[in-house]
Write a protein that holds these residues in place. Structure first.
Motif, PDB file in Angstrom:
ATOM      1  N   GLY A  37     -33.849 -23.553  82.641  1.00  0.00           N
ATOM      2  CA  GLY A  37     -34.290 -24.908  82.317  1.00  0.00           C
ATOM      3  C   GLY A  37     -34.318 -25.251  80.845  1.00  0.00           C
ATOM      4  N   THR A  38     -33.370 -24.712  80.067  1.00  0.00           N
ATOM      5  CA  THR A  38     -33.387 -24.996  78.623  1.00  0.00           C
ATOM      6  C   THR A  38     -32.136 -25.724  78.135  1.00  0.00           C
ATOM      7  OG1 THR A  38     -32.518 -22.761  78.232  1.00  0.00           O
ATOM      8  CG2 THR A  38     -34.893 -23.057  78.025  1.00  0.00           C
ATOM      9  N   GLU A  39     -31.232 -26.081  79.049  1.00  0.00           N
ATOM     10  CA  GLU A  39     -29.997 -26.745  78.614  1.00  0.00           C
ATOM     11  C   GLU A  39     -30.010 -28.233  79.014  1.00  0.00           C
ATOM     12  OE1 GLU A  39     -27.787 -25.771  76.559  1.00  0.00           O
ATOM     13  OE2 GLU A  39     -28.209 -23.631  76.401  1.00  0.00           O
ATOM     14  N   ALA A  40     -28.949 -28.718  79.650  1.00  0.00           N
ATOM     15  CA  ALA A  40     -28.789 -30.166  79.902  1.00  0.00           C
ATOM     16  C   ALA A  40     -29.930 -30.748  80.733  1.00  0.00           C
ATOM     17  CB  ALA A  40     -27.451 -30.428  80.594  1.00  0.00           C
ATOM     18  N   SER A  41     -30.404 -29.992  81.720  1.00  0.00           N
ATOM     19  CA  SER A  41     -31.464 -30.516  82.598  1.00  0.00           C
ATOM     20  C   SER A  41     -32.724 -30.819  81.803  1.00  0.00           C
ATOM     21  CB  SER A  41     -31.824 -29.507  83.691  1.00  0.00           C
ATOM     22  OG  SER A  41     -30.680 -29.070  84.365  1.00  0.00           O
ATOM     23  N   TRP A  42     -33.013 -29.964  80.838  1.00  0.00           N
ATOM     24  CA  TRP A  42     -34.188 -30.151  79.986  1.00  0.00           C
ATOM     25  C   TRP A  42     -33.970 -31.327  79.026  1.00  0.00           C
ATOM     26  CZ3 TRP A  42     -34.727 -30.312  74.735  1.00  0.00           C
ATOM     27  CH2 TRP A  42     -36.032 -30.279  74.236  1.00  0.00           C
ATOM     28  N   ALA A  43     -32.720 -31.477  78.556  1.00  0.00           N
ATOM     29  CA  ALA A  43     -32.426 -32.437  77.485  1.00  0.00           C
ATOM     30  C   ALA A  43     -32.309 -33.879  77.969  1.00  0.00           C
ATOM     31  CB  ALA A  43     -31.128 -32.032  76.786  1.00  0.00           C
ATOM     32  N   GLY A  44     -32.105 -34.103  79.277  1.00  0.00           N
ATOM     33  CA  GLY A  44     -31.871 -35.455  79.792  1.00  0.00           C
ATOM     34  C   GLY A  44     -33.128 -36.306  79.805  1.00  0.00           C
ATOM     35  N   GLY A  45     -32.966 -37.560  80.204  1.00  0.00           N
ATOM     36  CA  GLY A  45     -34.087 -38.495  80.227  1.00  0.00           C
ATOM     37  C   GLY A  45     -34.897 -38.447  81.501  1.00  0.00           C
ATOM     38  N   GLY A  46     -34.240 -38.108  82.613  1.00  0.00           N
ATOM     39  CA  GLY A  46     -34.957 -37.997  83.875  1.00  0.00           C
ATOM     40  C   GLY A  46     -35.060 -39.278  84.674  1.00  0.00           C
ATOM     41  N   ILE A  47     -34.227 -40.289  84.361  1.00  0.00           N
ATOM     42  CA  ILE A  47     -34.226 -41.499  85.190  1.00  0.00           C
ATOM     43  C   ILE A  47     -33.644 -41.134  86.551  1.00  0.00           C
ATOM     44  CG2 ILE A  47     -33.394 -43.882  85.459  1.00  0.00           C
ATOM     45  CD1 ILE A  47     -32.964 -44.029  82.458  1.00  0.00           C
ATOM     46  N   VAL A  48     -34.360 -41.488  87.630  1.00  0.00           N
ATOM     47  CA  VAL A  48     -33.880 -41.142  88.973  1.00  0.00           C
ATOM     48  C   VAL A  48     -32.969 -42.268  89.480  1.00  0.00           C
ATOM     49  CG1 VAL A  48     -34.546 -40.394  91.282  1.00  0.00           C
ATOM     50  CG2 VAL A  48     -35.970 -39.776  89.346  1.00  0.00           C
ATOM     51  N   SER A  49     -31.947 -42.555  88.692  1.00  0.00           N
ATOM     52  CA  SER A  49     -30.897 -43.513  89.044  1.00  0.00           C
ATOM     53  C   SER A  49     -29.763 -43.329  88.054  1.00  0.00           C
ATOM     54  CB  SER A  49     -31.409 -44.964  88.935  1.00  0.00           C
ATOM     55  OG  SER A  49     -30.324 -45.881  89.029  1.00  0.00           O
ATOM     56  N   PRO A  50     -28.500 -43.452  88.500  1.00  0.00           N
ATOM     57  CA  PRO A  50     -27.434 -43.549  87.505  1.00  0.00           C
ATOM     58  C   PRO A  50     -27.731 -44.740  86.596  1.00  0.00           C
ATOM     59  CG  PRO A  50     -26.516 -43.258  89.706  1.00  0.00           C
ATOM     60  CD  PRO A  50     -27.990 -43.534  89.874  1.00  0.00           C
ATOM     61  N   LEU A  51     -27.292 -44.675  85.332  1.00  0.00           N
ATOM     62  CA  LEU A  51     -27.607 -45.764  84.390  1.00  0.00           C
ATOM     63  C   LEU A  51     -27.085 -47.109  84.885  1.00  0.00           C
ATOM     64  CD1 LEU A  51     -27.095 -44.244  80.821  1.00  0.00           C
ATOM     65  CD2 LEU A  51     -29.186 -44.485  82.153  1.00  0.00           C
ATOM     66  N   PHE A  52     -25.869 -47.112  85.425  1.00  0.00           N
ATOM     67  CA  PHE A  52     -25.269 -48.339  85.970  1.00  0.00           C
ATOM     68  C   PHE A  52     -24.695 -47.997  87.342  1.00  0.00           C
ATOM     69  CE2 PHE A  52     -24.921 -48.455  81.337  1.00  0.00           C
ATOM     70  CZ  PHE A  52     -25.559 -49.653  81.043  1.00  0.00           C
ATOM     71  N   PRO A  53     -25.538 -47.935  88.376  1.00  0.00           N
ATOM     72  CA  PRO A  53     -25.081 -47.398  89.662  1.00  0.00           C
ATOM     73  C   PRO A  53     -23.898 -48.146  90.269  1.00  0.00           C
ATOM     74  CG  PRO A  53     -27.316 -48.329  89.847  1.00  0.00           C
ATOM     75  CD  PRO A  53     -26.974 -48.285  88.403  1.00  0.00           C
ATOM     76  N   TRP A  54     -23.773 -49.421  89.991  1.00  0.00           N
ATOM     77  CA  TRP A  54     -22.681 -50.218  90.575  1.00  0.00           C
ATOM     78  C   TRP A  54     -21.329 -49.913  89.945  1.00  0.00           C
ATOM     79  CZ3 TRP A  54     -26.942 -51.896  87.969  1.00  0.00           C
ATOM     80  CH2 TRP A  54     -26.749 -52.322  86.647  1.00  0.00           C
ATOM     81  N   ARG A  55     -21.307 -49.165  88.850  1.00  0.00           N
ATOM     82  CA  ARG A  55     -20.026 -48.838  88.193  1.00  0.00           C
ATOM     83  C   ARG A  55     -19.451 -47.508  88.689  1.00  0.00           C
ATOM     84  NH1 ARG A  55     -21.809 -50.467  81.977  1.00  0.00           N
ATOM     85  NH2 ARG A  55     -22.427 -52.617  82.473  1.00  0.00           N
ATOM     86  N   TYR A  56     -20.148 -46.890  89.635  1.00  0.00           N
ATOM     87  CA  TYR A  56     -19.683 -45.612  90.178  1.00  0.00           C
ATOM     88  C   TYR A  56     -19.098 -45.782  91.570  1.00  0.00           C
ATOM     89  CZ  TYR A  56     -22.125 -42.987  86.503  1.00  0.00           C
ATOM     90  OH  TYR A  56     -22.527 -42.455  85.307  1.00  0.00           O
ATOM     91  N   ARG A  57     -18.385 -44.755  92.002  1.00  0.00           N
ATOM     92  CA  ARG A  57     -17.852 -44.732  93.366  1.00  0.00           C
ATOM     93  C   ARG A  57     -18.975 -44.569  94.382  1.00  0.00           C
ATOM     94  NH1 ARG A  57     -12.118 -42.093  94.364  1.00  0.00           N
ATOM     95  NH2 ARG A  57     -10.990 -43.022  92.626  1.00  0.00           N
ATOM     96  N   GLY A  58     -18.661 -44.891  95.622  1.00  0.00           N
ATOM     97  CA  GLY A  58     -19.623 -44.760  96.707  1.00  0.00           C
ATOM     98  C   GLY A  58     -20.126 -43.343  96.896  1.00  0.00           C
ATOM     99  N   SER A  59     -19.295 -42.356  96.512  1.00  0.00           N
ATOM    100  CA  SER A  59     -19.711 -40.955  96.670  1.00  0.00           C
ATOM    101  C   SER A  59     -20.904 -40.625  95.764  1.00  0.00           C
ATOM    102  CB  SER A  59     -18.540 -40.010  96.368  1.00  0.00           C
ATOM    103  OG  SER A  59     -17.949 -40.338  95.123  1.00  0.00           O
ATOM    104  N   ILE A  60     -20.968 -41.257  94.597  1.00  0.00           N
ATOM    105  CA  ILE A  60     -22.125 -41.062  93.706  1.00  0.00           C
ATOM    106  C   ILE A  60     -23.344 -41.775  94.288  1.00  0.00           C
ATOM    107  CG2 ILE A  60     -23.067 -41.473  91.386  1.00  0.00           C
ATOM    108  CD1 ILE A  60     -20.870 -39.425  91.273  1.00  0.00           C
ATOM    109  N   SER A  61     -23.135 -43.000  94.784  1.00  0.00           N
ATOM    110  CA  SER A  61     -24.242 -43.754  95.397  1.00  0.00           C
ATOM    111  C   SER A  61     -24.856 -42.989  96.559  1.00  0.00           C
ATOM    112  CB  SER A  61     -23.758 -45.126  95.889  1.00  0.00           C
ATOM    113  OG  SER A  61     -23.345 -45.926  94.803  1.00  0.00           O
TER     114      SER A  61
END
Length: 364
Positions: A37-61
């Motif tokens: 838990g000391t790399e990217a997972s620790w460094a992120g913001g933790g928003i429980v949503s893609p930043l712009f969910p509508w700009r991704y494919r359905g597989s991400i949604s």
């Protein structure tokens, strides 16, 4: 005891993969090159949503929606098991001055997600600390953020209590042990370790590991820098996002502002240029931050993949080798669904969502 599995990588994906497999009775050995838990997972913001969910494919949604619905339950379970609260904090999220607002609203309607226009007067009433100069807003209630360092500590502590889990830290994996076409273990700094299954969940380092088998996995590091302020607990009641940057409130008044997107290889150095840019964004969004101290500035390496679609499933022609990696900017968001899907596939259960879009077959 069911089959023995080695999980390579101790970020949120590796820890949660181990957690899901162990809960099903598997014997799990988790190998992490540094501390968990000391790399990217620790460094992120933790928003429980893609930043712009509508700009991704359905597989991400599909992964995001499953995870969003599951997070409150996961947070509560981990708090009970570990005594550490991951702080799944529902604040809602305001997007300001979107150029594709109509597309966002159409996406929300199609996916039955709550998202609606709000006039700026209402926004300023709800978020008094917000700066002037924004002309439009959409709001999604119920969006949470998770305090990712606490989530990682909570997962680590919960795993440590399980008799069928062993965590080995400061133990880099350099390659795989093969018998014919089968992967039967890993080569590590502490010697050879063997198991029926090996799961690669090594984030931005996953591509380097698969290269030792002559496989090209298009996952590479993408640096992101963040800053942290300390304010009054009620300074920012909701998350706000404008011009691809965001501010995230924690329950105790810490405010995260991020992030940059830099293609600089495995360099995690923080820069003065990014610091000034992030501070300018922060003050633009929330003018009161001009008087607040930056208490921390850090960088992490996101595991960038084509279109941000992760690799989840078995590696063709390499029996026993599995992937759960390449989540790009959405590792924390997609982790519960990704790890549930991996466990479902490994244990021959009915998958929680259609596994086909994430299958490594044809994508390596």
């Amino acid at each position: 005891m069911k089959q023995r599995t080695i999980v390579v990588g101790g970020g949120v994906i590796g820890l949660l993969s181990a957690y899901g497999l162990a809960a099903a009775g598997c014997s799990v050995l988790l190998c992490e090159a540094s501390a968990t838990g000391t790399e990217a997972s620790w460094a992120g913001g933790g928003i429980v949503s893609p930043l712009f969910p509508w700009r991704y494919r359905g597989s991400i949604s599909a992964l995001a929606h499953w995870s969003q619905d599951y997070y409150p339950k996961l947070g509560e379970a981990l708090k009970q098991q570990s005594g550490i609260d991951p702080e799944v904090h529902e604040t809602g999220l305001y997007w300001l001055d979107l150029e594709d607002e109509d597309q966002a609203l159409a996406w929300a309607s199609h996916h039955c997600r709550q998202l609606h226009r709000v006039d700026m007067e209402q926004v300023h009433t709800a978020v008094p600390s917000l700066g002037d100069g924004f002309s439009s807003a959409v709001y999604m209630p119920g969006v949470a953020n998770v305090r990712n360092p606490r989530l990682l500590q909570s997962l680590r502590a919960a795993l440590a209590k399980l008799p069928n889990v062993t965590i080995v830290e400061h133990c880099p994996v350099s390659g795989f042990v093969r018998e014919g076409t089968r992967i039967v273990g890993v080569h590590t700094a502490r010697g050879e370790m063997r198991a029926e299954h090996v799961v690669v969940a090594a984030g931005a380092w996953s591509g380097n590991l698969l290269a030792t088998l002559g496989l090209e996995l298009p996952v590479k590091p993408m640096k992101g820098q963040m800053i942290l302020f300390k304010c009054a607990e009620d300074f920012l009641p909701s998350m706000v996002l404008a011009k691809r940057r965001y501010a995230i409130p924690r329950r105790d008044g810490h405010i995260l502002v991020g992030s940059t997107l830099e293609d600089v290889g495995f360099d995690k150095t923080t820069t003065e240029e990014a610091l000034e840019s992030l501070k300018a964004t922060a003050i633009d969004l929330l003018p009161g931050l001009a008087d607040a101290e930056v208490v921390k500035h850090w960088a992490g390496l996101r595991p960038a993949s084509p279109e941000g679609i992760p690799y989840i499933g078995p590696v063709p022609e390499h029996d026993g080798l599995w992937l759960n990696c390449g989540h790009f900017r959405n590792g924390l968001v997609l982790a519960p669904a990704s790890c549930q899907l991996l466990a479902d596939l490994m244990l021959d259960r009915s998958p929680c969502i259609d596994p086909e879009p994430y299958a490594p077959a044809g994508r390596l």
